[in-house]
Design a protein around this motif. Structure first.
Motif, PDB file in Angstrom:
ATOM      1  N   GLU A  67      15.013   8.258  10.282  1.00 30.18           N
ATOM      2  CA  GLU A  67      15.582   8.752   8.871  1.00 30.18           C
ATOM      3  C   GLU A  67      14.967   7.792   7.888  1.00 30.18           C
ATOM      4  O   GLU A  67      15.112   6.479   8.104  1.00 30.18           O
ATOM      5  CB  GLU A  67      17.384   8.441   8.759  1.00 30.18           C
ATOM      6  N   LEU A  68      14.420   8.350   6.746  1.00 27.65           N
ATOM      7  CA  LEU A  68      13.654   7.432   5.974  1.00 27.65           C
ATOM      8  C   LEU A  68      14.311   8.110   4.544  1.00 27.65           C
ATOM      9  O   LEU A  68      14.658   9.086   4.253  1.00 27.65           O
ATOM     10  CB  LEU A  68      12.297   7.955   5.932  1.00 27.65           C
ATOM     11  N   PRO A  69      14.290   7.219   3.572  1.00 29.05           N
ATOM     12  CA  PRO A  69      15.019   7.226   1.897  1.00 29.05           C
ATOM     13  C   PRO A  69      13.817   8.405   1.466  1.00 29.05           C
ATOM     14  O   PRO A  69      12.542   8.321   1.738  1.00 29.05           O
ATOM     15  CB  PRO A  69      14.692   5.992   1.446  1.00 29.05           C
ATOM     16  N   ALA A  70      14.517   9.411   1.021  1.00 30.49           N
ATOM     17  CA  ALA A  70      13.604  10.391   0.230  1.00 30.49           C
ATOM     18  C   ALA A  70      13.205   9.923  -1.128  1.00 30.49           C
ATOM     19  O   ALA A  70      13.957   9.185  -1.934  1.00 30.49           O
ATOM     20  CB  ALA A  70      14.375  11.884   0.219  1.00 30.49           C
ATOM     21  N   GLU A  71      11.941  10.522  -1.652  1.00 29.38           N
ATOM     22  CA  GLU A  71      11.361  10.382  -2.872  1.00 29.38           C
ATOM     23  C   GLU A  71      11.797  11.567  -3.882  1.00 29.38           C
ATOM     24  O   GLU A  71      11.261  12.596  -3.524  1.00 29.38           O
ATOM     25  CB  GLU A  71      10.185  10.203  -3.296  1.00 29.38           C
ATOM     26  N   LEU A  82       8.437  17.354   2.021  1.00 23.02           N
ATOM     27  CA  LEU A  82       9.360  15.884   2.143  1.00 23.02           C
ATOM     28  C   LEU A  82       8.778  14.997   1.802  1.00 23.02           C
ATOM     29  O   LEU A  82       8.104  14.176   2.450  1.00 23.02           O
ATOM     30  CB  LEU A  82       9.763  16.111   3.645  1.00 23.02           C
ATOM     31  N   MET A  83       8.871  14.457   0.585  1.00 22.90           N
ATOM     32  CA  MET A  83       8.250  13.228   0.043  1.00 22.90           C
ATOM     33  C   MET A  83       9.090  11.927   0.339  1.00 22.90           C
ATOM     34  O   MET A  83      10.355  12.058   0.232  1.00 22.90           O
ATOM     35  CB  MET A  83       7.945  13.460  -1.360  1.00 22.90           C
ATOM     36  N   VAL A  84       8.270  10.873   0.747  1.00 23.64           N
ATOM     37  CA  VAL A  84       8.877   9.732   0.892  1.00 23.64           C
ATOM     38  C   VAL A  84       7.875   8.651   0.493  1.00 23.64           C
ATOM     39  O   VAL A  84       6.605   9.075   0.298  1.00 23.64           O
ATOM     40  CB  VAL A  84       9.190   9.350   2.523  1.00 23.64           C
ATOM     41  N   LEU A  85       8.099   7.354   0.341  1.00 19.80           N
ATOM     42  CA  LEU A  85       7.472   6.257  -0.173  1.00 19.80           C
ATOM     43  C   LEU A  85       7.045   5.603   1.105  1.00 19.80           C
ATOM     44  O   LEU A  85       7.734   4.876   1.636  1.00 19.80           O
ATOM     45  CB  LEU A  85       8.253   5.641  -1.253  1.00 19.80           C
ATOM     46  N   GLY A  86       5.855   5.420   1.279  1.00 19.41           N
ATOM     47  CA  GLY A  86       5.291   5.017   2.558  1.00 19.41           C
ATOM     48  C   GLY A  86       3.953   4.964   2.737  1.00 19.41           C
ATOM     49  O   GLY A  86       3.035   5.173   1.526  1.00 19.41           O
ATOM     50  N   ALA A 144       0.956  -1.291  -0.069  1.00 18.79           N
ATOM     51  CA  ALA A 144      -0.056  -0.119   0.105  1.00 18.79           C
ATOM     52  C   ALA A 144       0.770   1.297   0.020  1.00 18.79           C
ATOM     53  O   ALA A 144       0.273   2.345   0.150  1.00 18.79           O
ATOM     54  CB  ALA A 144      -0.659   0.100   1.271  1.00 18.79           C
ATOM     55  N   MET A 145       2.120   1.298  -0.196  1.00 19.47           N
ATOM     56  CA  MET A 145       3.007   2.189  -0.140  1.00 19.47           C
ATOM     57  C   MET A 145       2.813   3.025  -1.261  1.00 19.47           C
ATOM     58  O   MET A 145       2.716   2.692  -2.419  1.00 19.47           O
ATOM     59  CB  MET A 145       4.487   1.857  -0.103  1.00 19.47           C
ATOM     60  N   GLN A 146       2.821   4.374  -0.994  1.00 21.59           N
ATOM     61  CA  GLN A 146       2.719   5.419  -2.290  1.00 21.59           C
ATOM     62  C   GLN A 146       3.437   6.683  -1.817  1.00 21.59           C
ATOM     63  O   GLN A 146       3.774   6.840  -0.340  1.00 21.59           O
ATOM     64  CB  GLN A 146       1.162   5.678  -2.470  1.00 21.59           C
ATOM     65  N   PRO A 147       3.929   7.463  -2.683  1.00 24.19           N
ATOM     66  CA  PRO A 147       4.458   8.881  -2.310  1.00 24.19           C
ATOM     67  C   PRO A 147       3.708   9.781  -1.237  1.00 24.19           C
ATOM     68  O   PRO A 147       2.398   9.903  -1.027  1.00 24.19           O
ATOM     69  CB  PRO A 147       4.482   9.649  -3.570  1.00 24.19           C
ATOM     70  N   VAL A 148       4.463  10.085  -0.025  1.00 27.54           N
ATOM     71  CA  VAL A 148       3.628  10.746   0.972  1.00 27.54           C
ATOM     72  C   VAL A 148       4.451  11.967   1.381  1.00 27.54           C
ATOM     73  O   VAL A 148       5.822  11.830   1.381  1.00 27.54           O
ATOM     74  CB  VAL A 148       3.523   9.844   2.367  1.00 27.54           C
ATOM     75  N   ASP A 149       3.852  13.063   1.545  1.00 26.95           N
ATOM     76  CA  ASP A 149       4.518  14.390   2.120  1.00 26.95           C
ATOM     77  C   ASP A 149       4.671  14.110   3.659  1.00 26.95           C
ATOM     78  O   ASP A 149       3.691  14.542   4.368  1.00 26.95           O
ATOM     79  CB  ASP A 149       3.762  15.514   1.537  1.00 26.95           C
ATOM     80  N   LEU A 172       0.403   4.453   8.892  1.00 27.67           N
ATOM     81  CA  LEU A 172       1.388   4.042   9.695  1.00 27.67           C
ATOM     82  C   LEU A 172       2.479   5.053  10.132  1.00 27.67           C
ATOM     83  O   LEU A 172       2.887   5.252  11.315  1.00 27.67           O
ATOM     84  CB  LEU A 172       2.188   3.019   8.857  1.00 27.67           C
ATOM     85  N   LEU A 173       2.885   6.113   9.329  1.00 27.99           N
ATOM     86  CA  LEU A 173       3.959   6.971   9.420  1.00 27.99           C
ATOM     87  C   LEU A 173       3.132   8.119  10.618  1.00 27.99           C
ATOM     88  O   LEU A 173       4.059   8.557  11.394  1.00 27.99           O
ATOM     89  CB  LEU A 173       4.333   7.817   8.247  1.00 27.99           C
ATOM     90  N   GLY A 174       1.640   8.333  10.352  1.00 29.74           N
ATOM     91  CA  GLY A 174       1.019   9.262  11.340  1.00 29.74           C
ATOM     92  C   GLY A 174       1.116   8.756  12.531  1.00 29.74           C
ATOM     93  O   GLY A 174       1.282   9.296  13.600  1.00 29.74           O
TER      94      GLY A 174
END
Length: 477
Positions: free
Chosen positions: A457-461, A344-348, A308-313, A352-354
């Protein structure tokens, strides 16, 4: 099964046999073609020489008749490098030449032939093989011109002998090398099999042997050892979770039962029953929240949210969660400062991040109050881009966590002694760690001097971030 039978059934031996067969066929075909082509070249050279001699002798006959031809044939037949020469009458009587004991019917056919012959200059030599050309001359005379092709036969022997021995040597060396290599391969495989059987028997600490050669087996062993370490860690974690559940959930269940029993024994009116029921519901809700957290951690660790991961700000998510907790922080006497350098775009997974960020801020509110009575504490939430990573940090001004306990608090149901009086189950940081791991990031606990600082720290998109930072006017340009 015997060791020889086991060896013969290995894939390595079968591959070696197939390669040997292919190579032998290829080598035999190549050498056979070279031999055939060489013999053909020798035969062609002999044919050209014979044709040249035949044309010369026919010319001598035409210019000087039989007597001149006899003289020329006798003279040329005595030369050291003379070929086969023979001049006969119509009934086969030799008139000149250097050939003996020809079949009587041999000269009855005009044209090219191969014969076995004896030279008249050395009758002790064994018969030789020659390519000859028979020509009929006027007066029914027969002229035979030929060349010895014994070199061709010797060449055939020279080629066939080494080829046969070379193929035999190839097969012997190939089989010996195959057995040597296969035994080494089988030894490694047997070691892996023994280790695997030991692991299946319950010895999760067993690991595959790494020889240090860096070959395919070493790479496979390293990968399997990493997998086994992960499995062992999961099994140890499962055991710890089971022990923690049995230990930490026993207290609320016991309290729940005691309150229900106390209500049966002491309640006298509806208000007492209502109070007991409300307490029971509160305890039940706490247990449900604990089990929900456990289920969420298990699902995250199993990677169920990865699809279910998608680009998230992350900047937008962090701002929203911080605004939600700002009133609660103010009630607890804490200032909530937010510093966001977005987008700050990440794939996630946004939810869950919230949830992970909510757990961090909730812990900061619970344990971030300063030790000085009446002093107002501070919670700092920051998010920024650092190279190819997006860094999210939540810091408080509380007592913090000792360095020796920071790795321990990430485990399930772990609560420090100072936090036993606060509500909670000890699963908040465990859930955050699982979410970070699912997103391919890293998490660490640092000293905020005073207080605790949690850094994620998360990988950036990169592409999505650049697209979000481009305005519509810039895109139009």
């Amino acid at each position: 099964m015997t060791s020889l039978g086991k060896l013969a059934r290995t894939t390595a031996i079968k591959l070696i046999a197939a390669y040997l067969l292919v190579f032998a066929v290829f080598a035999g075909s190549l050498i056979g073609y070279l031999g055939w082509h060489t013999q053909r070249l020798v035969t062609r050279q002999a044919s050209e020489a014979i044709q040249s001699d035949t044309d010369f002798l026919k010319g001598q006959f035409e210019r000087g008749g039989l007597s001149r031809l006899v003289q020329v044939v006798n003279r040329r037949s005595r030369a050291p490098d003379a070929g086969l020469l023979l001049l006969t009458s119509f009934n086969g009587e030799p008139l000149a030449g250097n050939v003996l004991n020809l079949p009587l019917n041999f000269l009855s056919q005009e044209g090219w032939q191969e014969i076995d012959y004896l030279r008249s200059d050395d009758a002790t030599r064994p018969p030789s093989r020659a390519l000859v050309h028979v020509v009929y001359l006027p007066g029914e005379f027969r002229l035979l011109v030929g060349r010895d092709v014994v070199e061709r036969e010797e060449l055939r022997k020279i080629i066939i002998g080494p080829v046969v021995w070379g193929l035999v040597l190839l097969v012997v060396l190939g089989v010996a090398g195959g057995i040597f290599v296969t035994r080494r391969v089988l030894k490694r495989i047997d070691q892996m099999t023994a280790t695997s059987e030991s692991i299946m028997a319950g010895n999760l600490s067993g690991r595959l042997t790494v020889a240090g050669t860096g070959d395919e087996f070493d790479r496979l062993a390293l990968s399997l050892n990493a997998m086994l370490e992960r499995i062992e860690a999961l099994m140890v974690g499962l055991k710890q979770v089971s022990d923690n559940i049995a230990h930490d959930l026993k207290t609320p269940l016991t309290r729940l039962r005691n309150r229900a029993e106390d209500a049966l024994r002491t309640a006298r009116d509806d208000e007492d029953w209502r109070a007991a029921t409300e307490q029971t519901i509160d305890e039940s809700d706490g247990l449900i929240r604990t089990f929900d957290a456990l289920l969420m951690i298990a699902r995250v660790e199993a990677g169920q949210g990865r699809s279910a991961m998608q680009p998230v700000d992350l900047a937008e998510t962090t701002t929203g969660v911080a605004e939600l907790y700002e009133p609660l922080a103010d009630e607890q006497g804490l200032d909530l400062d937010v510093t966001i350098d977005g987008p700050l775009m990440v794939l996630g997974v946004r939810e869950l991040l919230g949830q992970a960020l909510s757990n961090l801020i909730d812990n900061a509110i619970k344990y971030g109050a300063p030790d000085v009575p009446g002093a107002r504490g501070r919670i700092t939430v920051s998010a920024s881009r650092e190279g190819d990573m997006v860094r999210l940090a939540v810091a408080d001004s509380g007592a913090g966590i000792p360095p020796e306990e920071r790795a321990h608090v990430l485990q399930r149901f772990v609560r420090l002694e100072k936090s036993r009086t606060q509500p909670g189950s000890g699963l908040g940081l465990s859930l955050v760690a699982a979410v970070v791991q699912l997103h391919g990031g890293a998490m660490r606990l640092e000293d905020s001097a005073p207080g605790l600082r949690v850094v994620i720290e998360l990988p950036a998109e990169v592409e999505m971030e650049d697209a979000a930072a481009t305005s519509p006017e810039d895109a139009a340009l």
